[in-house]
Write a protein that holds these residues in place. Sequence first.
Motif, short mmCIF file in Angstrom:
data_model
loop_
_atom_site.label_atom_id
_atom_site.label_comp_id
_atom_site.label_asym_id
_atom_site.label_seq_id
_atom_site.Cartn_x
_atom_site.Cartn_y
_atom_site.Cartn_z
N PHE A 116 -2.37 32.85 -34.15
CA PHE A 116 -1.04 32.23 -34.13
C PHE A 116 -0.23 32.69 -35.34
N ARG A 117 0.96 33.18 -35.07
CA ARG A 117 1.81 33.70 -36.14
C ARG A 117 2.39 32.56 -36.98
N MET A 118 2.51 32.83 -38.28
CA MET A 118 3.11 31.87 -39.19
C MET A 118 3.94 32.62 -40.23
N VAL A 119 4.80 31.90 -40.90
CA VAL A 119 5.54 32.44 -42.03
C VAL A 119 5.70 31.33 -43.04
N LEU A 158 12.17 33.80 -53.97
CA LEU A 158 11.09 33.50 -53.03
C LEU A 158 10.96 34.62 -52.01
N ASP A 159 9.74 34.99 -51.71
CA ASP A 159 9.47 36.08 -50.77
C ASP A 159 8.69 35.55 -49.59
N GLN A 160 9.05 35.99 -48.41
CA GLN A 160 8.34 35.53 -47.21
C GLN A 160 6.90 36.02 -47.22
N THR A 161 6.00 35.16 -46.71
CA THR A 161 4.59 35.53 -46.59
C THR A 161 4.16 35.34 -45.14
N PRO A 162 4.53 36.30 -44.26
CA PRO A 162 4.14 36.19 -42.86
C PRO A 162 2.65 36.49 -42.69
N GLY A 163 2.08 36.00 -41.61
CA GLY A 163 0.67 36.26 -41.35
C GLY A 163 0.18 35.51 -40.14
N ILE A 164 -1.13 35.39 -40.03
CA ILE A 164 -1.78 34.66 -38.96
C ILE A 164 -2.36 33.38 -39.55
N ALA A 165 -2.09 32.25 -38.92
CA ALA A 165 -2.56 30.97 -39.43
C ALA A 165 -4.07 30.88 -39.37
#
Length: 213
Positions: A116-119, A158-165
């Motif tokens: 599941f994608r998260m940011v 602040l920098d986005q940290t996208p990834g998989i939960a």
Amino acid sequence: MSIKTEPTYTEYEVSRILRDSEGQSIRPTDRGEGHAEANHELVAQGKNRASITFDGLEMRIIGDEGLPASSAFDGCQVAAITYALNTRAGQTALGYLCWDRCEWVFARIGIAAGNFRMVGYNAQVTRPAPSGARFVVGPSRTGPDGSWRPAIVLPGLLDQTPGIAGGIGMKLMKTVGKALHIRTAFPLANAPVPPRARIRWVGAGEQDQDLPV
């Protein structure tokens, strides 16, 4: 919808539960409202459904809440919650919630296998400001509880940290009619080891309990 203690939740059912929970309290004395979608879903799933923006996620850190981090599912919150409720850990958490004396269960459950994608944003994960400024400072403010909070000082933007939960945190409650109420549901970057629940018992305080994998 009544709480189910069989792993048969569907995304349609969970979507309805979220819709019915959003912005709602469970009883007149309840001081909170459902905010899973408004705070933790980046892409609204359906007409007139709540969601949050990237700016909204940033403001949860540098605004009045002053959180150290904020996160949201990237258009897959319903699927992630459905997955979590149907795990052994989710079913055990719901089993505790069914007890009459249980007020709520806050469960942290691993969902990495669901992809599941998260940011998110984290006050410790920044990029240099274009101006060359060493620090970006948020305002001093009064918190929701009336207490004074000092300014947020960041080493950059602040920098986005996208990834998989890796996991999900959910506060599960029940209405007077014993229907499931999802107060909040947010992604965790790392899977909780072990899965764990904090349970609030009426008249007896809170208890931490490991959940099965």
